[in-house]
Write an enzyme that holds these catalytic residues in place. Structure first.
Site, PDB file in Angstrom:
ATOM      1  N   ASP A 190      -1.280  -0.954   6.078  1.00 37.56           N
ATOM      2  CA  ASP A 190      -1.481  -0.445   7.433  1.00 37.56           C
ATOM      3  C   ASP A 190      -2.943  -0.190   7.783  1.00 37.56           C
ATOM      4  O   ASP A 190      -3.242   0.127   8.933  1.00 37.56           O
ATOM      5  CB  ASP A 190      -0.714   0.866   7.623  1.00 37.56           C
ATOM      6  N   ASP A 232      -4.803   6.401  -4.804  1.00 32.59           N
ATOM      7  CA  ASP A 232      -4.528   7.772  -5.230  1.00 32.59           C
ATOM      8  C   ASP A 232      -4.624   7.926  -6.742  1.00 32.59           C
ATOM      9  O   ASP A 232      -4.622   6.952  -7.497  1.00 32.59           O
ATOM     10  CB  ASP A 232      -3.135   8.193  -4.764  1.00 32.59           C
ATOM     11  N   THR A 237      -0.288   4.913   1.192  1.00 30.86           N
ATOM     12  CA  THR A 237      -0.561   5.820   2.301  1.00 30.86           C
ATOM     13  C   THR A 237      -0.430   5.085   3.630  1.00 30.86           C
ATOM     14  O   THR A 237      -1.109   4.083   3.872  1.00 30.86           O
ATOM     15  CB  THR A 237      -1.976   6.407   2.179  1.00 30.86           C
ATOM     16  N   ASP A 259       0.858  -1.175   0.000  1.00 29.80           N
ATOM     17  CA  ASP A 259       0.000   0.000   0.000  1.00 29.80           C
ATOM     18  C   ASP A 259       0.905   1.239   0.000  1.00 29.80           C
ATOM     19  O   ASP A 259       2.109   1.135   0.248  1.00 29.80           O
ATOM     20  CB  ASP A 259      -0.890  -0.026   1.238  1.00 29.80           C
TER      21      ASP A 259
END
EC number: 7.6.2.1
Length: 1332
Positions: free
Chosen positions: A986, A862, A415, A413
């Site tokens: 996360d 994104d 972010t 991932d």
């Protein structure tokens, strides 16, 4: 005894079954039925609050544990052989002796399982006996009960800082607005407060709250594990339905904060609570090495049956050589002997019993012990500890440690994984005008430089965990709470970095995130707009909400779920309970550490000079002390901490007093984006001051205040990708919808182009241009819009909304439809650009992983422009890469593009050896693909093309992807390419991806613990992945692979001694070694050294592995455990067994020694050979190695001498009495031991020497580097890195493209640079010589 009506009993049974099978749960208050028997209780069918996580009871432990162990086929196999040994015609040993090995294995496993279950029992008992307050109708007050006594339908009161005992529907709070705050850190790891509110419409009906008067029926959904959804309604006596959702549910295990007391009715208890439904056991996975191991066990079984078949045929042939049955054979009934063929069949089973050790009975147990040891050393690695969050690596999957050393594809991932998830407000565009905030950029640059040298942390006092138990009062720690961007600075003094507790500070509250220096132009625009309104209308801006600049900042301030509190109402983390609570009631350490807070308020600085420090004046330090749940504020004068003054300042643009008053606000946000936007609005004077379920207050730049009535909040979801808040203006009474969300979601909801005025068209065009610029700069973008509704439109929509709120079935779909219905024809206000900075060490980690042969993919939601910019920053992509970008509208265009990209990619060979700065590196390929295009690529007819293109790509970047797409991509690569995959993330949106990979890693970041709870391993920072894979992954794989091969060798070498002896005893199944010594040999004498070898051996140092990532590739190519290595070990074991048998045989041939005297030297030399064989394989010797190796030999002689001395008639007629003592008195015995051991090990030792001399591996050179002094080693490693020595087995002159001459374009000859070998003269060949 009372008589019960059978019809009534049947009716109650049917009603209970109907209730259990229903999709809804209906419950009522227990108070009217207090004191009645259980069968008369209306809520009797629901589970109680007592929990039981144990597997066994005292009486069920033995049978259930044995059943569990017999699920392993190996245990059934060995028990079957032990039972077979009780059959007289086929037994090989004494039946009782044959049971000993499997009984020991089963007993050890049972003890381990029993101890683990006993610890679970102790934890359950502490939890079940925790005290809580439950309302009693008999006493008309709340009385203290234990958690285990709480039932569905009870009314429970929870005080501040107490843990919630069950899932409770909130009906009353001490807060006048009907809200309470809940901390869910014990449940999902999120430290920010969650706001809960009383069931809408209920608080007005019953004020004050009296449980006795509660006469509503509660209807809600059946228990499920989703922590984010909960639907139901209260049905009153007049048949009105009051809908409620997750924002009215208090979750078991969470803690009440900032609220004196909260009361409600229990809807889920015990194992039906959401926390218990999410309480999953550690995940079980089968590692790649374990799958190969099982295949080799099958080969050993085939080998065993072949040897048994040889024994059966040999015995049959041997019997046929006698004209009549030998007199040594005992006849069967009627004085007749069995036929030779039947005797051969019996001998087949006898040989299975005799040679059963060829299947390593202790291998699986040894592997479990080795993995436990490896996990211990991983978790104790100080380099994988993060002092900032006080977090160490967690190993949640206990059986795939070796898979860490075989990873080929990494899916990450962005972010929060590659970035810090600390959102920093950078730029904004309002009504088509862009404001760059250059002054804020300068401040951030200076702050970043300061933090790079020494992290800006708050002084803290933190008590370390005590070695011995202490009182509760002694365990209370004090921490510093950051409040609303107040920053602590020190007058030019350096101070040490102090580790913090993960729960010590507010989430998203670092100075980097909370302080914003206003843009001068934008600040002037706001002031001008306010002045024009005053001049034109004589009123301030709060009367005129239609000013776009003011609307923009109002949207930033109120369109969120940020929890607002003041400095005097900060969450209290005291452990103190009410006086009536026994000290033994609360389970210590089960709910995490709870702290008392210390808030620091200092002088405020003007934003005009954000870097100035005030050297004069004093500060007020508000110390919140805990006493029975009540916070007391003590103001003191300025204090010095470690000799430095602690000061705070604010970057807000509005007027403030020089001192922070008690009304100073603090923000706690669920996401860093919301925190950044609220602080940006605050910097311009739009201060979010208060938020309740019914209203929200915003302070204005001129000192005024707007208090909006909140009509509804349309929360964010991944489908809509936006959030809205519907409010009523306090003065104009207009109903306004403020919306924020992704640009792709907001732009499609604007007014139709045909109805847009030229000014609005200009605003939209300019905003889109600015959004593209922000994306290219790597900023995260959000758009903001508004809509003014008529009263009638709101009333019509409210009917639809209320129907959705009161629904239970398809509630989410109905809520979504109601939100979509109102979010139309919006007016664009502007957009923001927020920076999410890379974590420390991310570029270095990604580069190391790629050099190690791993292909790195980044899957993010994104925009492509933002993701590409971050990809270049973190070195995922390189400016020299051949980059394919796929953003196509239809399948035909995608198919054509894939074919063209494949044709171009096939021009370059696939290579995993790409080094930055290397003259021998290949042309590398990168791929960028967006979510809609990825959907097309994942269709069946395009999958093959897409996967083939990805095989040629060094890096792949997937943008605008959903959580489901992330998991689909991982599964596609894993299944189609048959490679080992790793996923790291996360957040909750990464859970599917983490679970789909062979190895899932969660980062315990700022988005909670959902990813951690779903992962196999958890780390605090992305940079920790480097050492976890390159060092611990390499070590775990090589250690376990070598240990497994050694185990097979050891067992085959030893059991073959018995097999060779059968050729000299008529294949009669006789053993020349005593049965007890046979058992002790594998269970004790030779069991510990391989376990130590699997836990502690180290082929290359951690320093070298980190600096030479290419050493990792031994695991990717399965070079540590190849099928050829297995068969070579088997051949070596056959050779060594022949030597260990025939040298003693030829030595004692023709003598009159007995059978055990003949077997004792074989047993002894076999031990020496097996132990010294391991000594040759060990790469690094420590004191532990010496103790275990020497101890194994000494234990053999001590046990055998003692056994020979006491065993007078253990196995008549042949007894091992005084055998070894006599052997040790004979010099021939020592000569046989030395000669046999040397001859047996000479070929292996010779191969090692020749291999290291003539064809040294890259790992051998790395070990040679470890022997140099540190300065020389670092010098050689730097030279090795600079010259970029390729991996010998995967890089050759034929597989590399020739570099092109930049002048004439002609191919140049191959060039391979390599540092010289430090162990040879400068004229000799290189340290890592290759075929070129």
């Amino acid at each position: 005894m009372t008589w019960t009506n059978p019809l009534a009993l049947l009716r109650r049974t049917l009603l209970g079954r109907k209730e259990r099978e229903s999709t809804e749960r209906t419950l009522v208050s227990n108070l009217p039925y207090e004191g009645l028997k259980k069968k008369e209780q209306p809520n009797r069918h629901f589970k109680g609050n007592s929990i039981k996580t144990t597997k066994y009871t005292f009486w069920s432990f033995l049978p259930l544990n044995l059943i569990g162990q017999f699920r392993r086929v190996a245990n059934i196999y060995f028990v079957g052989l032990a039972v077979l040994n009780f059959v007289p015609v086929v037994n090989a040993f004494q039946p009782e002796v044959a049971l000993i090995p499997i009984c020991i294995i089963l007993a050890l496993t049972a003890v381990k399982d029993g101890w683990e279950d006993f610890r679970r029992y102790q934890t359950d008992r502490k939890l079940n006996n925790t005290p809580c307050l439950v309302f009693s109708r008999r006493e008309m007050r709340y009385v203290e009960k234990r958690w285990k006594d709480v039932r569905v339908g009870d009314f429970v009161k929870v005080l501040s800082n107490e843990v919630i005992p069950a899932d409770i529907l909130l009906l009353h709070t001490s807060d006048p607005n009907g809200v309470c705050h809940m901390e869910t850190a014990n449940l999902d790891g999120e430290t920010n407060l969650k706001q809960r509110k009383v069931v809408p419409g209920y608080s007005a009906m019953n004020s004050p709250f009296d449980p006795v008067k509660f006469n509503c029926t509660v209807t809600c959904e059946k228990p499920d594990k989703n922590l984010n959804t909960f639907n139901g309604y209260l049905e009153t006596t007049d048949n009105r339905k009051l809908g409620f959702g997750i924002d009215s549910l208090l979750l078991r295990g969470c803690t009440i904060r900032n609220t004196d007391e909260s009361s409600g009715i229990v809807v889920y208890a015990g194992h039906e609570t959401k926390s218990m439904l999410n309480n999953n056991a550690p995940r079980y996975k089968r590692s790649k090495l374990e799958r190969k191991l099982n295949a080799d066990v099958v080969f050993c079984v085939i080998m065993l049956f072949a040897m048994c078949l040889v024994g059966a045929l040999g015995h049959t042939i041997w019997l046929e050589t006698f004209p009549s049955a030998p007199h040594i054979f005992i006849p069967e009934g009627k004085n007749e002997h069995i036929s030779s063929v039947l005797a051969g069949v019996y001998m087949f089973f006898t040989m299975i019993i005799l040679l059963q050790v060829i299947i390593p009975i202790s291998l699986y147990v040894s592997i479990e012990l080795v993995k436990m040891g490896q996990i211990f050393f991983i978790s104790q690695d100080i380099d994988l500890y993060d002092s900032e969050t006080d977090t160490q690596v967690q190993c949640r999957a206990l059986n795939i440690t070796e898979d860490l050393g075989q990873i080929e594809y990494v899916f990450s991932d962005k972010t929060g994984t590659l970035t810090e998830n600390k959102m920093v407000f950078r730029r904004c565009t309002i009504m088509g005008t862009e404001y760059s905030h250059d002054e804020n950029a300068i401040r951030l640059a200076v702050l970043s430089e300061t933090e790079s040298e020494e992290e800006v942390t708050l002084y803290q006092q933190r008590n370390l965990p005590p070695l011995f138990s202490m009182d509760e009062d002694d365990e209370v720690s004090s921490v510093v709470s950051v409040c609303n961007g107040a920053r602590t600075s020190v007058d030019n003094h350096h101070r040490p970095k102090v580790p913090t507790s993960p729960q010590s500070d507010l989430a998203f509250s670092s100075p980097l995130e909370t302080e914003v220096t206003p843009d001068k132009n934008l600040q002037q625009e706001i002031q001008d707009a306010n002045r024009q309104m005053v001049e034109s209308h004589g009123r301030t801006c709060e009367f005129y909400p239609n000013e776009p600049y003011l609307d923009f900042f109002l949207t930033l301030a109120i369109c969120n779920t940020v929890v607002v509190s003041t400095a005097t109402a900060q969450r209290q983390r005291g452990r103190g309970r009410r006086k009536s609570t026994p000290s033994t009631g609360a389970p210590e350490g089960l709910f995490g550490k709870v702290f008392s807070s210390l808030s620091i308020k200092g002088k405020q600085k003007s934003p005009a000079n954000p870097f100035s420090l005030d050297d004069e004046g004093s500060e007020d330090i508000a110390t919140i002390t805990s006493d029975m749940g009540v916070a007391e504020i003590n103001h003191s004068k300025q204090e010095k901490v470690n000799g430095s003054s602690v000061r705070n300042r604010s970057a807000s643009g509005h007027r403030q007093s020089s001192r922070a008053g008690p009304d100073e606000v603090c923000y706690e946000a669920e996401s860093p984006d919301e925190a950044a936007l609220v602080h940006a609005a605050k910097a311009y004077g739009f201060i979010l001051k208060e938020r309740t379920p019914n209203h929200v207050s915003v302070g204005l730049p001129d000192g005024g205040e707007l208090k909006f009535e909140v009509l509804d909040v349309l929360t964010f979801d991944s489908t809509r990708k936006r959030m809205s808040v519907l409010v009523r203006h306090p003065y104009t009474k207009e109903i306004i919808l403020y919306t924020k969300g992704a640009d792709s979601a907001i732009m499609d909801l604007l007014e139709p182009p045909s109805r847009l005025k030229s000014e609005r068209k200009r605003v939209k065009a300019n905003t889109l241009t600015h959004l593209e610029m922000y994306a290219r700069d790597g900023l995260r973008t959000l758009c903001f819009a508004k809509k003014v509704l008529t009263e009638q439109a709101y009333v019509d929509w409210l009917k639809i909304r209320r129907e959705a709120l009161s629904a239970i079935k398809n509630k989410d779909e109905l809520m979504l439809r109601s939100a979509v219905k109102i979010e139309t024809e919006l007016t664009l206000l502007g957009a923001t650009g927020i920076e999410d900075r890379l974590q420390e060490g991310v570029p270095d980690t990604i580069q190391a992983l790629r050099v190690a042969g791993m292909k790195v993919w980044v899957l993010t939601g994104d925009k492509p422009e933002t993701a590409v910019n971050i990809a270049y920053s973190c070195k995922l992509l390189d400016k020299r890469d051949l980059l394919f970008t796929l953003t196509l509208p239809n399948k035909a265009a995608l198919k054509s593009s894939l074919d063209g990209a494949l044709a171009e990619a096939r021009k370059y060979p696939q290579s995993m050896d790409c080094y930055v700065g290397s003259v021998t590196s290949d042309v590398t390929i990168g791929l960028v693909i967006d979510g809609p295009t990825l959907n097309l690529a994942l269709e069946e007819d395009l999958k093959a093309r897409f996967v083939e293109l990805c095989k040629h790509c060094r890096s792949v970047l997937c943008c605008r992807v959903t959580p489901l797409q992330k998991s689909e991509v991982v599964k596609l690569v894993r299944d189609k390419l048959k490679v080992m995959t790793l996923s790291i993330g996360d957040g909750a949106n990464d859970v599917n991806m983490i679970q789909a990979a062979d190895v899932g890693i969660g980062i315990s970041g700022q988005e909670g613990m959902q990813a951690v709870m779903a992962s196999d391993f958890a780390i605090a920072r992305f940079k920790h992945l480097k050492k976890l894979l390159l060092v611990h992954g390499h070590w775990c794989y090589t250690r376990l692979a070598n240990m497994v091969i050694y185990f097979f060798y050891k067992n085959v070498a030893y059991v073959n001694l018995l097999f060779w002896y059968q050729f000299f005893c008529g294949f009669s199944g006789t053993s020349m070694i005593d049965y007890w010594l046979l058992i002790f040999f594998n269970l004790f004498f030779t069991s510990t050294p391989p376990i130590m070898y699997g836990i502690m051996d180290r082929d290359v140092s951690a320093f070298t592995l980190l600096n030479l990532p290419q050493l990792y590739r031994i695991g990717q190519h399965s070079e540590g455990y190849r099928r050829s290595d297995f068969w070579l070990a088997i051949l070596d074991s056959f050779y060594q067994s022949l030597v260990c048998f025939f040298i003693p045989y030829w030595t004692y041939h023709g003598s009159d020694i007995d059978i055990f005297t003949f077997g004792t030297p074989m047993n002894t030399v076999s031990l020496f050979t097996i132990i010294l064989h391991l000594a040759i394989e060990i790469q690094s010797w420590t004191v532990v190695h010496w103790v275990i190796m020497v101890g194994s030999v000494l234990s053999y002689f001590i046990v055998t001498l003692a056994y020979s001395a006491v065993c007078v008639s253990c196995n008549p007629p042949s007894d091992p009495y005084w055998i070894l003592q006599q052997q040790m008195a004979d010099p021939v015995f020592y000569l046989v031991c030395i000669l046999t051991t040397v001859v047996a090990l000479l070929p292996r030792y010779t191969v090692h020497v020749l291999k290291g001399t003539l064809a040294p591996s890259i790992h051998l050179h790395a070990r040679q580097l470890d022997r140099l002094n540190p300065s020389e080693r670092e010098s050689w490693i730097r030279e090795w890195q600079d010259m970029s020595v390729p991996y010998p087995d995967t890089m050759s002159s034929r597989s590399r493209p020739r570099p092109i001459n930049p002048v004439d374009g002609a191919p140049q000859p191959d060039i391979a640079y390599a540092p010289e070998n430090p162990f040879r003269t400068r004229s000799n060949s290189s340290i890592c010589d290759t075929s070129t």
